[in-house]
Design an enzyme around this catalytic site. Structure first.
Site, PDB file in Angstrom:
ATOM      1  N   GLN A  51      15.288  36.328  -3.549  1.00 40.07           N
ATOM      2  CA  GLN A  51      13.876  36.415  -3.167  1.00 40.07           C
ATOM      3  C   GLN A  51      13.560  37.693  -2.402  1.00 40.07           C
ATOM      4  O   GLN A  51      12.400  38.062  -2.256  1.00 40.07           O
ATOM      5  CB  GLN A  51      13.480  35.198  -2.316  1.00 40.07           C
ATOM      6  CG  GLN A  51      13.587  33.886  -3.061  1.00 40.07           C
ATOM      7  CD  GLN A  51      13.102  32.738  -2.214  1.00 40.07           C
ATOM      8  OE1 GLN A  51      13.865  32.167  -1.455  1.00 40.07           O
ATOM      9  NE2 GLN A  51      11.820  32.408  -2.312  1.00 40.07           N
ATOM     10  N   CYS A  97       7.469  27.285  -2.745  1.00 40.45           N
ATOM     11  CA  CYS A  97       8.456  28.354  -2.737  1.00 40.45           C
ATOM     12  C   CYS A  97       7.731  29.659  -2.425  1.00 40.45           C
ATOM     13  O   CYS A  97       6.669  29.920  -2.987  1.00 40.45           O
ATOM     14  CB  CYS A  97       9.124  28.429  -4.113  1.00 40.45           C
ATOM     15  SG  CYS A  97      10.336  29.753  -4.249  1.00 40.45           S
ATOM     16  N   LEU A  98       8.306  30.471  -1.523  1.00 43.15           N
ATOM     17  CA  LEU A  98       7.660  31.741  -1.166  1.00 43.15           C
ATOM     18  C   LEU A  98       7.551  32.668  -2.380  1.00 43.15           C
ATOM     19  O   LEU A  98       6.717  33.574  -2.381  1.00 43.15           O
ATOM     20  CB  LEU A  98       8.448  32.431  -0.048  1.00 43.15           C
ATOM     21  CG  LEU A  98       8.459  31.696   1.303  1.00 43.15           C
ATOM     22  CD1 LEU A  98       9.362  32.412   2.290  1.00 43.15           C
ATOM     23  CD2 LEU A  98       7.052  31.548   1.862  1.00 43.15           C
ATOM     24  N   HIS A 139      17.158  23.309  -3.220  1.00 41.88           N
ATOM     25  CA  HIS A 139      16.173  24.298  -3.675  1.00 41.88           C
ATOM     26  C   HIS A 139      16.739  25.713  -3.548  1.00 41.88           C
ATOM     27  O   HIS A 139      16.643  26.513  -4.481  1.00 41.88           O
ATOM     28  CB  HIS A 139      14.888  24.136  -2.846  1.00 41.88           C
ATOM     29  CG  HIS A 139      13.806  25.124  -3.136  1.00 41.88           C
ATOM     30  ND1 HIS A 139      12.561  24.759  -3.605  1.00 41.88           N
ATOM     31  CD2 HIS A 139      13.770  26.490  -3.028  1.00 41.88           C
ATOM     32  CE1 HIS A 139      11.824  25.854  -3.775  1.00 41.88           C
ATOM     33  NE2 HIS A 139      12.524  26.913  -3.415  1.00 41.88           N
ATOM     34  N   GLU A 140      17.345  26.001  -2.399  1.00 41.52           N
ATOM     35  CA  GLU A 140      17.837  27.375  -2.152  1.00 41.52           C
ATOM     36  C   GLU A 140      19.067  27.702  -2.993  1.00 41.52           C
ATOM     37  O   GLU A 140      19.189  28.821  -3.498  1.00 41.52           O
ATOM     38  CB  GLU A 140      18.130  27.584  -0.660  1.00 41.52           C
ATOM     39  CG  GLU A 140      16.925  27.415   0.271  1.00 41.52           C
ATOM     40  CD  GLU A 140      15.697  28.198  -0.157  1.00 41.52           C
ATOM     41  OE1 GLU A 140      15.838  29.290  -0.743  1.00 41.52           O
ATOM     42  OE2 GLU A 140      14.578  27.699   0.065  1.00 41.52           O
ATOM     43  N   HIS A 143      18.201  28.762  -6.413  1.00 43.04           N
ATOM     44  CA  HIS A 143      17.789  30.173  -6.518  1.00 43.04           C
ATOM     45  C   HIS A 143      18.976  31.066  -6.902  1.00 43.04           C
ATOM     46  O   HIS A 143      18.824  32.040  -7.625  1.00 43.04           O
ATOM     47  CB  HIS A 143      17.240  30.678  -5.178  1.00 43.04           C
ATOM     48  CG  HIS A 143      15.763  30.455  -4.983  1.00 43.04           C
ATOM     49  ND1 HIS A 143      14.805  31.031  -5.784  1.00 43.04           N
ATOM     50  CD2 HIS A 143      15.086  29.734  -4.055  1.00 43.04           C
ATOM     51  CE1 HIS A 143      13.596  30.675  -5.354  1.00 43.04           C
ATOM     52  NE2 HIS A 143      13.738  29.886  -4.311  1.00 43.04           N
TER      53      HIS A 143
HETATM   54 NI    NI Z   1      12.172  28.970  -3.249  1.00 38.40          NI
END
Ligand code: NI
Length: 171
Positions: A51, A97-98, A139-140, A143
């Site tokens: 990210q 999510c950012l 979630h992370e 990624h």
């Molecule tokens: Ni996210």
């Protein structure tokens, strides 16, 4: 410390499988500090290295609840995190999510996970997490395999979110 640039969908970095970190050295620790500051700045509860444009297996997490139940800053730095156990029990959680700004959707996750990782000092840790913290960790770590939460929802909901995102970026 520094606030890092956030990469958002559909940037290609977000769909890449990330590489393991060889050693937790000062460069990695600086990155962990910057990632945490960036996460707090953007009011996130988790952030993964892709990210911020780096295909490395690093995440930071803060669900603001310590093991003793007190609330406040509770940062977790996880290098090479690996989920080694997942509960059969599932939980639905409304996730954002950012990297998918302004959107959210219900996602089905395991209620509890056990995660093995290297901490800020490069020491191996094993953490049993449940509920909200377990959801954030799933979630992370997703990624790091190039998976976004919108890849885990129905095609219909996914398309709705993508349409809204496109509208946002056209404005
Ligand atoms: Ni996210």
């Amino acid at each position: 410390m520094a606030i890092l640039k956030l990469y958002t969908y559909p940037d290609k970095i977000l769909s890449q499988k990330c590489e393991k970190v060889a050693e937790v050295n000062d460069d990695i620790r600086k990155l962990l500090d910057d990632m945490l500051e960036t996460m707090y700045e953007d009011k996130g509860v988790g952030l993964a290295a892709p990210q911020i444009g780096l295909a490395k297996r690093i995440i930071v997490v803060d669900d603001k609840v310590s093991e003793d139940g007190t609330r406040g800053p509770h940062p977790l730095y996880m290098v090479n995190p690996e989920i080694i156990k997942r509960s059969k029990e599932k939980i639905w959680f409304n996730e954002g999510c950012l990297s998918v700004p302004g959107q959210c959707a219900e996602v089905e996750r395991h209620y509890a996970v056990t995660v093995k990782y290297l901490d800020y000092n490069g020491n191996e840790q094993i953490l049993e997490a449940e509920d909200y913290l377990a959801v954030i960790i799933q979630h992370e770590t997703d990624h790091l395999d190039g998976i976004l939460y919108i890849d885990r929802i129905s095609r219909l909901k996914r398309n709705m979110i993508l349409k809204k995102l496109k509208k946002q970026s056209d404005n």
